[in-house]
Design a protein around this motif. Structure first.
Motif, PDB file in Angstrom:
ATOM      1  N   VAL A  88      38.729 -34.376 -13.488  1.00 35.64           N
ATOM      2  CA  VAL A  88      38.349 -33.853 -11.914  1.00 35.64           C
ATOM      3  C   VAL A  88      40.128 -34.031 -11.968  1.00 35.64           C
ATOM      4  N   ALA A  89      39.869 -32.630 -11.155  1.00 38.92           N
ATOM      5  CA  ALA A  89      41.263 -32.874 -10.451  1.00 38.92           C
ATOM      6  C   ALA A  89      40.521 -32.416  -8.904  1.00 38.92           C
ATOM      7  N   VAL A  90      41.436 -32.993  -8.147  1.00 38.63           N
ATOM      8  CA  VAL A  90      41.083 -33.029  -6.287  1.00 38.63           C
ATOM      9  C   VAL A  90      42.384 -32.019  -6.169  1.00 38.63           C
ATOM     10  N   LEU A  91      41.769 -31.401  -5.142  1.00 42.48           N
ATOM     11  CA  LEU A  91      43.089 -30.493  -4.431  1.00 42.48           C
ATOM     12  C   LEU A  91      42.261 -30.513  -2.821  1.00 42.48           C
ATOM     13  N   CYS A  92      43.161 -30.928  -2.079  1.00 42.97           N
ATOM     14  CA  CYS A  92      42.609 -31.169  -0.477  1.00 42.97           C
ATOM     15  C   CYS A  92      43.640 -30.026   0.502  1.00 42.97           C
ATOM     16  N   THR A  93      43.304 -29.454   0.603  1.00 42.25           N
ATOM     17  CA  THR A  93      43.536 -28.577   2.168  1.00 42.25           C
ATOM     18  C   THR A  93      43.963 -28.675   3.528  1.00 42.25           C
ATOM     19  N   GLU A  96      38.234 -38.979 -15.215  1.00 41.79           N
ATOM     20  CA  GLU A  96      39.853 -39.259 -14.835  1.00 41.79           C
ATOM     21  C   GLU A  96      40.114 -37.962 -14.432  1.00 41.79           C
ATOM     22  N   LEU A  97      41.678 -39.425 -13.942  1.00 43.84           N
ATOM     23  CA  LEU A  97      41.560 -38.359 -12.291  1.00 43.84           C
ATOM     24  C   LEU A  97      42.955 -37.103 -13.451  1.00 43.84           C
ATOM     25  N   ALA A  98      42.735 -36.122 -13.227  1.00 47.06           N
ATOM     26  CA  ALA A  98      43.609 -35.104 -14.073  1.00 47.06           C
ATOM     27  C   ALA A  98      44.536 -34.767 -13.554  1.00 47.06           C
ATOM     28  N   HIS A  99      44.901 -34.391 -11.892  1.00 42.47           N
ATOM     29  CA  HIS A  99      45.623 -33.820 -11.204  1.00 42.47           C
ATOM     30  C   HIS A  99      44.876 -34.050  -8.963  1.00 42.47           C
ATOM     31  N   ALA A 100      46.142 -34.733  -8.647  1.00 40.93           N
ATOM     32  CA  ALA A 100      45.566 -34.414  -7.383  1.00 40.93           C
ATOM     33  C   ALA A 100      46.398 -33.520  -6.314  1.00 40.93           C
ATOM     34  N   GLU A 101      46.225 -32.873  -5.702  1.00 45.08           N
ATOM     35  CA  GLU A 101      47.586 -32.499  -4.883  1.00 45.08           C
ATOM     36  C   GLU A 101      46.840 -31.920  -3.148  1.00 45.08           C
ATOM     37  N   THR A 102      47.854 -31.812  -2.768  1.00 44.89           N
ATOM     38  CA  THR A 102      47.345 -31.584  -0.868  1.00 44.89           C
ATOM     39  C   THR A 102      48.055 -30.401  -0.641  1.00 44.89           C
ATOM     40  N   GLN A 142      44.107 -26.589 -13.809  1.00 46.18           N
ATOM     41  CA  GLN A 142      44.005 -26.223 -14.777  1.00 46.18           C
ATOM     42  C   GLN A 142      44.747 -26.235 -15.796  1.00 46.18           C
ATOM     43  N   ARG A 143      45.552 -26.042 -15.637  1.00 46.11           N
ATOM     44  CA  ARG A 143      46.599 -26.405 -16.815  1.00 46.11           C
ATOM     45  C   ARG A 143      46.643 -28.171 -17.082  1.00 46.11           C
ATOM     46  N   ALA A 144      46.488 -29.265 -15.923  1.00 41.02           N
ATOM     47  CA  ALA A 144      46.368 -30.567 -16.338  1.00 41.02           C
ATOM     48  C   ALA A 144      44.868 -30.418 -17.844  1.00 41.02           C
ATOM     49  N   GLY A 145      44.332 -29.522 -17.149  1.00 42.31           N
ATOM     50  CA  GLY A 145      42.973 -30.308 -18.745  1.00 42.31           C
ATOM     51  C   GLY A 145      41.901 -30.233 -17.987  1.00 42.31           C
ATOM     52  N   ALA A 146      42.041 -30.233 -16.088  1.00 49.30           N
ATOM     53  CA  ALA A 146      40.486 -30.765 -15.606  1.00 49.30           C
ATOM     54  C   ALA A 146      39.328 -30.245 -16.611  1.00 49.30           C
ATOM     55  N   ASP A 187      37.301 -18.918 -16.627  1.00 50.67           N
ATOM     56  CA  ASP A 187      37.802 -19.429 -17.481  1.00 50.67           C
ATOM     57  C   ASP A 187      36.248 -20.595 -18.013  1.00 50.67           C
ATOM     58  N   GLY A 188      35.509 -20.166 -17.207  1.00 55.18           N
ATOM     59  CA  GLY A 188      34.113 -20.979 -17.090  1.00 55.18           C
ATOM     60  C   GLY A 188      34.243 -22.597 -16.646  1.00 55.18           C
ATOM     61  N   ARG A 189      35.025 -22.960 -15.828  1.00 62.64           N
ATOM     62  CA  ARG A 189      35.546 -24.325 -14.906  1.00 62.64           C
ATOM     63  C   ARG A 189      34.684 -24.383 -14.520  1.00 62.64           C
ATOM     64  N   LEU A 190      33.974 -25.227 -14.039  1.00 60.25           N
ATOM     65  CA  LEU A 190      33.283 -25.670 -12.447  1.00 60.25           C
ATOM     66  C   LEU A 190      34.159 -25.897 -11.262  1.00 60.25           C
ATOM     67  N   PHE A 191      33.730 -25.569 -10.288  1.00 59.14           N
ATOM     68  CA  PHE A 191      34.373 -25.340  -8.609  1.00 59.14           C
ATOM     69  C   PHE A 191      33.919 -25.919  -7.778  1.00 59.14           C
ATOM     70  N   LEU A 192      33.966 -27.275  -7.106  1.00 57.46           N
ATOM     71  CA  LEU A 192      33.145 -27.584  -6.265  1.00 57.46           C
ATOM     72  C   LEU A 192      33.963 -27.521  -5.208  1.00 57.46           C
ATOM     73  N   GLY A 193      33.843 -27.141  -3.922  1.00 58.75           N
ATOM     74  CA  GLY A 193      34.083 -27.027  -3.011  1.00 58.75           C
ATOM     75  C   GLY A 193      33.990 -27.723  -1.664  1.00 58.75           C
TER      76      GLY A 193
END
Length: 417
Positions: free
Chosen positions: A179-184, A219-225, A241-245, A293-299
């Motif tokens: 899972v990747a987490v992006l805080c905006t 697993e936390l694949a990536h986290a960024e603000t 995506q590059r981090a494999g989330a 690329d088929g990955r799930l995104f949840l905002g």
């Protein structure tokens, strides 16, 4: 789609239909704690592996059902745990707990129910001893070939104990979703010790989600603000995506305001918007999309409790599918007090599960249900979910109760506060 509120259950089904179980992987038993078993496990051996003594005493044999009290038998040998098989013959064998019974012996008398005699060494029984008494028979716990664990089991310490006793070395378990987490939000400050400028707030969503990811079996694949610019967000999305989330979760910028740019950003890259705005409280503006690329995104919306609800009730069910787990089933618990809800919305309420004075479960909805209030969540040990269709929310009404995470069972208080 954004003009209408989608039913919560329909939204969940739409999200979960876009993911499937991840491939399984092989893990050593001692590295499998908390993992989800993907294949049934059959025992490769009998447990216990041989007949052994349940206590310290004397192992005996006889033709009849009982060896009567008062009998005197010669002491012909001694057995300790770890000793190899030996023929028993006649007489009494002094034996320790867990020691293998000599062949032909079929009962054990506790040492405290005997009297040791000398010249010659012998033992006198102070109670009748019947066949099979104080003997742990081979395979009486688990028989060889018996199914001991089913696919879908979340492996806990007691499971590892059983597997270790059976000599199972490796298991097929679900791969952990990444899972990747992006805080905006340009107003967010990540560093706890940094002074806040006017208009800035501390980022609480990022630490919350980073902590919840492993608790959900992922697993936390990536986290960024990131700030509120589309290009910066899309660059962060590419890094995730590059981090494999497998799943990318964002917070903020999904409502209807001028700066809520995420729907526009997703459309720019050709993502398929699955849903936007659900008939729930809190967290109504939740958005789900399928990336090219088929990955799930949840905002998720930016308010902290909207993030907590979106994660718990829409992200975690998707993770359950990926882990190969069955849909979660809530507890049904009576409300401790009347609760006001608005028809047409499904409510997710910060709550405390407790045992009343009579030992009965009851659930207390906490004050402070607004989506910006974090302190009540810190006090909660459960979520109450009231469907839009439920009209009776008076005290005593049964409601759905969930743990704080899909792998966390609610732990009730022994006294209310």
């Amino acid at each position: 789609m954004s003009g209408d509120l989608l039913d919560a259950q329909a939204a969940l089904e739409r999200i979960c239909s876009r993911v499937g179980p991840l491939p399984h992987e092989t893990r050593a038993v001692d590295a499998a704690l908390g993992r989800v078993l993907r294949q049934d496990v059959a025992s490769p051996a009998d447990l216990p592996p041989f007949d052994n003594s349940a206590m310290d005493g004397f192992a005996l044999a006889a033709d009849g059902e009982f060896v009567p009290a008062g009998s005197e038998l010669p002491i012909v040998g001694t057995r300790a745990a770890g000793d190899a098989a030996v023929a028993g013959g006649v007489g009494a064998w002094e034996i320790m707990t867990g020691a293998r019974l000599p062949q032909g012996l079929d009962r054990v008398v506790p040492v405290e129910r005997t009297r040791r005699l000398t010249a010659p060494p012998r033992v006198q029984l102070e109670a009748d001893v019947k066949r099979g008494q104080n003997v742990r028979l081979r395979g009486s716990d688990v028989a060889c070939g018996e199914e001991v664990l089913l696919a879908g089991t979340v492996l806990a310490p007691q499971h590892l104990m059983l597997l270790a006793a059976l000599g199972v070395a490796e298991l097929a378990v679900s791969a952990r979703p990444r899972v990747a987490v992006l805080c905006t939000g340009r107003e967010l400050v990540d560093a706890p010790g940094q002074s806040l400028a006017s208009g800035e707030i501390r980022n609480s969503n990022g630490p919350f989600l980073a902590a919840r990811v492993p608790r959900a079996g992922a697993e936390l694949a990536h986290a960024e603000t990131v700030g509120d610019e589309i290009d910066a967000f899309l660059a962060a999305l590419e890094r995730a995506q590059r981090a494999g989330a497998h799943v990318i979760v964002s917070t903020g910028a999904v409502s209807m305001g001028r700066h809520d740019f995420i729907p526009q950003a997703l459309r720019r890259i050709g993502a398929e918007i699955l849903l936007h705005r659900i008939a729930i409280r809190p967290g109504k503006p939740l958005l789900a999309a399928r990336l090219p690329d088929g990955r799930l995104f949840l905002g998720l919306p930016g308010n902290p409790i909207a993030v907590a609800v979106g994660w718990r009730f829409f992200v975690e069910p998707a993770l359950r599918v990926m882990l190969g787990l069955a849909p979660e089933q809530p507890w049904r618990v009576p409300l401790a007090a009347d609760q006001d809800t608005r028809q047409g919305l499904r409510f997710h309420l910060k709550s405390r599960l407790a045992l009343d004075a009579g030992g009965r479960l009851t659930v207390h909805v906490l004050p402070g249900q607004e989506s910006y209030r974090i302190r009540p969540l810190a006090a909660a040990n459960a979520w109450v979910v009231i469907p839009a269709s439920q009209t009776d929310t008076r005290a005593g009404t049964l409601v759905d109760v969930y743990g704080l995470g899909h792998l966390d069972s609610p732990v009730p208080d022994t006294a209310t506060r």
